[in-house]
Design an enzyme around this catalytic site. Sequence first.
Site, mmCIF file in Angstrom:
data_model
loop_
_atom_site.group_PDB
_atom_site.id
_atom_site.type_symbol
_atom_site.label_atom_id
_atom_site.label_comp_id
_atom_site.label_asym_id
_atom_site.label_seq_id
_atom_site.Cartn_x
_atom_site.Cartn_y
_atom_site.Cartn_z
ATOM 1 N N THR A 51 0.823 -1.201 0.000
ATOM 2 C CA THR A 51 0.000 0.000 0.000
ATOM 3 C C THR A 51 0.860 1.256 0.000
ATOM 4 O O THR A 51 1.913 1.296 0.623
ATOM 5 C CB THR A 51 -0.959 0.015 1.210
ATOM 6 N N ALA A 52 0.388 2.256 -0.687
ATOM 7 C CA ALA A 52 1.110 3.528 -0.746
ATOM 8 C C ALA A 52 0.991 4.300 0.565
ATOM 9 O O ALA A 52 1.747 5.229 0.806
ATOM 10 C CB ALA A 52 0.571 4.376 -1.892
ATOM 11 N N SER A 53 0.057 3.909 1.409
ATOM 12 C CA SER A 53 -0.216 4.721 2.593
ATOM 13 C C SER A 53 0.494 4.249 3.855
ATOM 14 O O SER A 53 0.292 4.813 4.913
ATOM 15 C CB SER A 53 -1.727 4.749 2.844
ATOM 16 N N HIS A 54 1.311 3.203 3.780
ATOM 17 C CA HIS A 54 1.973 2.697 4.978
ATOM 18 C C HIS A 54 3.464 2.508 4.743
ATOM 19 O O HIS A 54 3.863 1.744 3.876
ATOM 20 C CB HIS A 54 1.354 1.370 5.411
#
Length: 97
Positions: A51-54
Amino acid sequence: AIQTIIKRGVANGVKRFWIGQDGLLSPPAVSAVIRERGPTWQKAFGAFILTASHNPGGPEEDFGIKYNCENGGPAPEKLTNTIYDNTTTIKDYKMCT
């Protein structure tokens, strides 16, 4: 990254992979699949999610890896610390070609 993960998983005995269309599935959708997937023999113990968010990493620092548990939620820090500790002892790994 998806192809590499599949090759390593198969070589090391992973029997099932759930991959979204074109390799894309939102983290909330992954959580739902983990929680609600079919009969007991199809239930997931959890899932690794790119994921790009973690924790951005990867070749271009464009994604990170997180682990969600069998309840679909983020793994507790104690579990992720154990996973990390186990990775520090890896001497070699199998890979399908």
